[in-house]
Write a protein that holds these residues in place. Structure first.
Motif, PDB file in Angstrom:
ATOM      1  N   THR A  88      -3.156  -7.066   3.150  1.00  0.00           N
ATOM      2  CA  THR A  88      -2.022  -6.225   3.518  1.00  0.00           C
ATOM      3  C   THR A  88      -1.993  -6.018   5.020  1.00  0.00           C
ATOM      4  O   THR A  88      -2.955  -6.318   5.721  1.00  0.00           O
ATOM      5  N   ILE A 114       0.850  -1.192   0.000  1.00  0.00           N
ATOM      6  CA  ILE A 114       0.000   0.000   0.000  1.00  0.00           C
ATOM      7  C   ILE A 114       0.887   1.244   0.000  1.00  0.00           C
ATOM      8  O   ILE A 114       1.777   1.382   0.831  1.00  0.00           O
ATOM      9  N   SER A 135      -2.951   0.502  -3.947  1.00  0.00           N
ATOM     10  CA  SER A 135      -2.198  -0.731  -4.088  1.00  0.00           C
ATOM     11  C   SER A 135      -1.237  -0.546  -5.247  1.00  0.00           C
ATOM     12  O   SER A 135      -1.646  -0.168  -6.339  1.00  0.00           O
ATOM     13  N   TYR A 163     -10.162  -6.156  -5.620  1.00  0.00           N
ATOM     14  CA  TYR A 163      -9.747  -5.334  -4.490  1.00  0.00           C
ATOM     15  C   TYR A 163     -10.919  -5.200  -3.523  1.00  0.00           C
ATOM     16  O   TYR A 163     -12.053  -5.055  -3.951  1.00  0.00           O
TER      17      TYR A 163
END
Length: 103
Positions: A89, A33, A42, A49
């Motif tokens: 993430t 990120i 991203s 996503y």
């Protein structure tokens, strides 16, 4: 018996694809990120996503693109899918926007 064997080999093939992608770094999203002001992005091109609110990874409705504009202080992460792999993430903190209530 034949269907069970085919299913077993099919699952093994998918697991092998995912493992191969992770080993080659194709699915590892932990540090992917970028933060620019109030925009999260991203730096990986993915198939899907979903931006989420941390710490409980609650999906943020409609936030399904490569970028996400943040208007509320908080912690955010991205769940992304590439090929057969899905990864999340690490959470990133956005502060100083002047609004501290939850979404």
């Amino acid at each position: 018996m034949k269907k069970a064997t085919s299913l077993r080999y099919g699952l093994l093939f998918l697991l092998t694809l995912c493992f191969t992608a992770k080993v080659q770094g194709q699915c590892d999203l932990h540090n992917s990120i970028d933060i620019s002001g109030h925009r999260l992005e991203s730096h990986r091109t993915l198939l899907a996503y979903q931006w989420v609110k941390c710490p409980d990874y609650t999906p943020i409705p409609g936030s399904i693109s490569q970028t996400f504009d943040v208007y509320v202080d908080g912690d955010y992460a991205l769940i992304g899918t590439l090929d057969t792999c899905t990864d999340t993430t690490e959470c990133v903190s956005i502060r100083g926007l002047g609004i501290g209530h939850a979404m």
